[in-house]
Design a protein around this motif. Structure first.
Motif, PDB file in Angstrom:
ATOM      1  N   GLY A  12       0.816  -1.214   0.000  1.00  0.00           N
ATOM      2  CA  GLY A  12       0.000   0.000   0.000  1.00  0.00           C
ATOM      3  C   GLY A  12       0.849   1.262   0.000  1.00  0.00           C
ATOM      4  O   GLY A  12       0.562   2.219  -0.724  1.00  0.00           O
ATOM      5  N   PHE A  29      -6.264   3.909   3.500  1.00  0.00           N
ATOM      6  CA  PHE A  29      -7.112   3.434   4.607  1.00  0.00           C
ATOM      7  C   PHE A  29      -6.488   2.173   5.193  1.00  0.00           C
ATOM      8  O   PHE A  29      -6.311   1.181   4.488  1.00  0.00           O
ATOM      9  CB  PHE A  29      -8.530   3.132   4.106  1.00  0.00           C
ATOM     10  N   TRP A 184     -13.291   2.711   3.691  1.00  0.00           N
ATOM     11  CA  TRP A 184     -12.708   2.749   2.339  1.00  0.00           C
ATOM     12  C   TRP A 184     -13.751   2.492   1.258  1.00  0.00           C
ATOM     13  O   TRP A 184     -13.673   3.046   0.168  1.00  0.00           O
ATOM     14  CB  TRP A 184     -11.509   1.809   2.218  1.00  0.00           C
ATOM     15  N   GLY A 301       0.156  -7.118  -3.497  1.00  0.00           N
ATOM     16  CA  GLY A 301       0.633  -7.483  -2.160  1.00  0.00           C
ATOM     17  C   GLY A 301       0.376  -8.942  -1.860  1.00  0.00           C
ATOM     18  O   GLY A 301      -0.296  -9.656  -2.597  1.00  0.00           O
ATOM     19  N   LEU A 309       5.325 -13.570  -0.466  1.00  0.00           N
ATOM     20  CA  LEU A 309       6.209 -12.738  -1.294  1.00  0.00           C
ATOM     21  C   LEU A 309       7.232 -12.066  -0.394  1.00  0.00           C
ATOM     22  O   LEU A 309       6.871 -11.496   0.639  1.00  0.00           O
ATOM     23  CB  LEU A 309       5.402 -11.635  -2.003  1.00  0.00           C
ATOM     24  N   VAL A 314       7.331  -7.733  -3.482  1.00  0.00           N
ATOM     25  CA  VAL A 314       6.137  -6.890  -3.328  1.00  0.00           C
ATOM     26  C   VAL A 314       6.363  -5.538  -4.016  1.00  0.00           C
ATOM     27  O   VAL A 314       5.528  -5.069  -4.788  1.00  0.00           O
ATOM     28  CB  VAL A 314       5.799  -6.692  -1.829  1.00  0.00           C
TER      29      VAL A 314
HETATM   30  C1  FAD Z   1       7.206 -13.934   9.779  1.00  0.00           C
HETATM   31  C2  FAD Z   1       7.571 -13.307   8.466  1.00  0.00           C
HETATM   32  C3  FAD Z   1       8.878 -12.913   8.242  1.00  0.00           C
HETATM   33  C4  FAD Z   1       9.220 -12.317   7.023  1.00  0.00           C
HETATM   34  N1  FAD Z   1      10.526 -11.964   6.801  1.00  0.00           N
HETATM   35  C5  FAD Z   1      10.877 -11.392   5.630  1.00  0.00           C
HETATM   36  C6  FAD Z   1      12.231 -11.047   5.362  1.00  0.00           C
HETATM   37  O1  FAD Z   1      13.136 -11.228   6.177  1.00  0.00           O
HETATM   38  N2  FAD Z   1      12.522 -10.468   4.157  1.00  0.00           N
HETATM   39  C7  FAD Z   1      11.568 -10.245   3.216  1.00  0.00           C
HETATM   40  O2  FAD Z   1      11.895  -9.738   2.133  1.00  0.00           O
HETATM   41  N3  FAD Z   1      10.266 -10.557   3.452  1.00  0.00           N
HETATM   42  C8  FAD Z   1       9.899 -11.115   4.623  1.00  0.00           C
HETATM   43  N4  FAD Z   1       8.586 -11.441   4.866  1.00  0.00           N
HETATM   44  C9  FAD Z   1       7.568 -11.046   3.881  1.00  0.00           C
HETATM   45  C10 FAD Z   1       7.050  -9.617   4.171  1.00  0.00           C
HETATM   46  O3  FAD Z   1       6.418  -9.614   5.434  1.00  0.00           O
HETATM   47  C11 FAD Z   1       6.047  -9.223   3.089  1.00  0.00           C
HETATM   48  O4  FAD Z   1       6.675  -9.220   1.829  1.00  0.00           O
HETATM   49  C12 FAD Z   1       5.439  -7.826   3.284  1.00  0.00           C
HETATM   50  O5  FAD Z   1       5.076  -7.562   4.599  1.00  0.00           O
HETATM   51  C13 FAD Z   1       4.195  -7.737   2.403  1.00  0.00           C
HETATM   52  O6  FAD Z   1       3.629  -6.459   2.472  1.00  0.00           O
HETATM   53  P1  FAD Z   1       2.084  -6.301   2.137  1.00  0.00           P
HETATM   54  O7  FAD Z   1       1.808  -4.843   2.121  1.00  0.00           O
HETATM   55  O8  FAD Z   1       1.744  -7.085   0.934  1.00  0.00           O
HETATM   56  O9  FAD Z   1       1.329  -7.030   3.331  1.00  0.00           O
HETATM   57  P2  FAD Z   1       1.188  -6.615   4.932  1.00  0.00           P
HETATM   58  O10 FAD Z   1       2.542  -6.322   5.444  1.00  0.00           O
HETATM   59  O11 FAD Z   1       0.404  -7.679   5.509  1.00  0.00           O
HETATM   60  O12 FAD Z   1       0.370  -5.281   4.842  1.00  0.00           O
HETATM   61  C14 FAD Z   1      -1.011  -5.258   4.546  1.00  0.00           C
HETATM   62  C15 FAD Z   1      -1.632  -4.112   5.320  1.00  0.00           C
HETATM   63  O13 FAD Z   1      -2.979  -3.948   4.899  1.00  0.00           O
HETATM   64  C16 FAD Z   1      -3.816  -3.830   6.033  1.00  0.00           C
HETATM   65  N5  FAD Z   1      -5.123  -4.329   5.658  1.00  0.00           N
HETATM   66  C17 FAD Z   1      -5.454  -5.589   5.289  1.00  0.00           C
HETATM   67  N6  FAD Z   1      -6.769  -5.675   4.989  1.00  0.00           N
HETATM   68  C18 FAD Z   1      -7.274  -4.438   5.168  1.00  0.00           C
HETATM   69  C19 FAD Z   1      -8.577  -3.893   4.994  1.00  0.00           C
HETATM   70  N7  FAD Z   1      -9.613  -4.653   4.581  1.00  0.00           N
HETATM   71  N8  FAD Z   1      -8.779  -2.569   5.278  1.00  0.00           N
HETATM   72  C20 FAD Z   1      -7.728  -1.800   5.702  1.00  0.00           C
HETATM   73  N9  FAD Z   1      -6.467  -2.273   5.862  1.00  0.00           N
HETATM   74  C21 FAD Z   1      -6.239  -3.582   5.592  1.00  0.00           C
HETATM   75  C22 FAD Z   1      -3.131  -4.678   7.097  1.00  0.00           C
HETATM   76  O14 FAD Z   1      -3.526  -4.294   8.400  1.00  0.00           O
HETATM   77  C23 FAD Z   1      -1.660  -4.385   6.821  1.00  0.00           C
HETATM   78  O15 FAD Z   1      -1.207  -3.248   7.512  1.00  0.00           O
HETATM   79  C24 FAD Z   1       8.229 -12.093   6.040  1.00  0.00           C
HETATM   80  C25 FAD Z   1       6.921 -12.510   6.285  1.00  0.00           C
HETATM   81  C26 FAD Z   1       6.589 -13.126   7.469  1.00  0.00           C
HETATM   82  C27 FAD Z   1       5.178 -13.608   7.696  1.00  0.00           C
END
Ligand code: FAD
Length: 333
Positions: A12, A29, A184, A301, A309, A314
């Protein structure tokens, strides 16, 4: 164009920044009370603690590395992991140093020593039931003595933490925290970038996409030699323990140790790992068909694409989807 971005995690925040830089009017949001999603970190007992598991940014993609470096100064934490096994503590992935400690092992012996117990705890099912799409990805024997966990060309964490990097990325962009679905959905927009779980977007009309989650336990303990210890055994129920003082190489006597206990996502805890087995792949396929038919929504995402991912993937995914889709806004040069 007015654009709503749902979620202030990595996907996001990157989407919002790129869209604003391209001249769009963006509102974000977020359902949590903070930005950063699963990369969220904060100061705790004088130590920078990553609240949702250890996150080290690592990439071989130059444009991704350049992009994140616009918002933070990175330091290489020299991220090394050891495994606590029935043969002793050894570097993981299994390399020449590991072999010196426990003797040379065949690929099957490496799998049994390092991955079977760990994966069973992680996924909550017997090894034989874990699909080959996961078990087939078990890392092979690594040549050499380089004990860093990732060998990518660029790696690091922001010197002021990931949360600060996200705040900088989102500077000047309205971000609404603690939002519910109505916020949203009710916002006026020409386009939506959705980074939440795909089943949530469709109000679970085709069923629930399942995830594994983690419970975290934090303890104040003496600083450890090892950054991260993976518990590749049945003795300890947690899978990993991280000494968070290593992120910034903090010279402390007492540190914060975070332990991870795998569990099911129950609707209240955090969605961590998509479960690519059971009815989930087919359920996701049907949701994805529906997503493709949504005219003015971009799904990006790890949650919206229901795929584990890494962070650099991402960023690359957001750049690609927004850059080559309807909004050519990224200077590919
Ligand atoms: C334990 C763990 C360790 C990791 N370690 C690494 C690492 O060392 N190196 C690496 O490159 N990657 C790592 N990753 C992967 C990394 O966490 C992800 O690539 C990254 O966080 C993805 O970002 P995102 O925005 O797609 O998802 P998220 O980080 O999950 O962000 C999504 C956001 O959207 C919000 N959201 C969801 N639904 C809604 C809704 N309906 N309305 C409003 N808000 C909403 C959530 O609250 C959250 O804040 C790891 C993952 C895990 C689980």
């Amino acid at each position: 164009m007015r654009i709503t971005v749902v979620g202030a995690g990595l996907a996001g925040a990157v989407a919002a920044r790129l869209l604003v830089d391209a001249g769009h009017q963006v509102e974000v949001f977020e359902s949590r009370e903070n930005v950063g999603g699963n990369c969220f970190d904060e100061w705790d007992r004088g130590v920078l603690v990553q609240r949702f598991g250890p996150h080290c940014f690592h990439t071989d993609k130059a444009e991704v590395w350049e992009f994140v470096n616009r918002f933070a100064t990175f330091r290489d934490p020299n991220f090394c992991v050891v495994a606590n096994t029935q043969l002793g503590v050894i570097p993981i992935p299994f390399n020449d140093v590991s072999a010196e400690r426990v003797g040379e092992l065949s690929p099957e012996e490496i799998r049994d020593l390092l991955f079977v117990d760990y994966s069973e705890k992680h996924w909550g099912i017997p090894w034989a039931e874990i699909p080959s799409s996961i078990t087939g990805r078990v890392p092979k024997r690594r040549e050499g003595r380089d004990c860093r966990y990732h060998l990518d060309r660029w790696q690091g964490i922001p010197t002021e933490g990931f949360t600060r990097m996200f705040e900088t990325m989102l500077e000047g962009i309205p971000v609404h925290l603690g939002c519910g679905e109505d916020d949203w959905r009710g916002a006026k927009a020409d386009h939506v970038v959705f980074t939440g779980s795909l089943d949530d977007y469709f109000r679970r009309a085709l069923g629930t996409l399942e995830y594994r989650s983690l419970e975290f336990e934090y303890a104040t303990e003496a600083k450890r030699e090892h950054f991260q210890i993976n518990e590749c055994n049945r003795v300890n129920p947690w899978t990993r323990a991280v000494d968070h003082s290593h992120w910034l190489d903090q010279d402390v006597e007492w540190t914060v140790i975070g332990r991870e206990y795998p569990c099911e996502w129950d609707g209240k805890n955090v969605r961590m790992y998509p479960k690519p087995f059971g009815g989930n792949p087919e359920r996701f396929r049907r949701y994805w068909e529906a997503a493709k038919a949504e005219q003015d929504v971009t799904f990006v995402g790890r949650l919206a694409t229901y795929k584990y991912l890494d962070m650099d993937d991402v960023v690359a995914q957001v750049m690609l989807r927004l850059g080559e889709g309807k909004y050519p806004m990224i200077d590919k040069e």
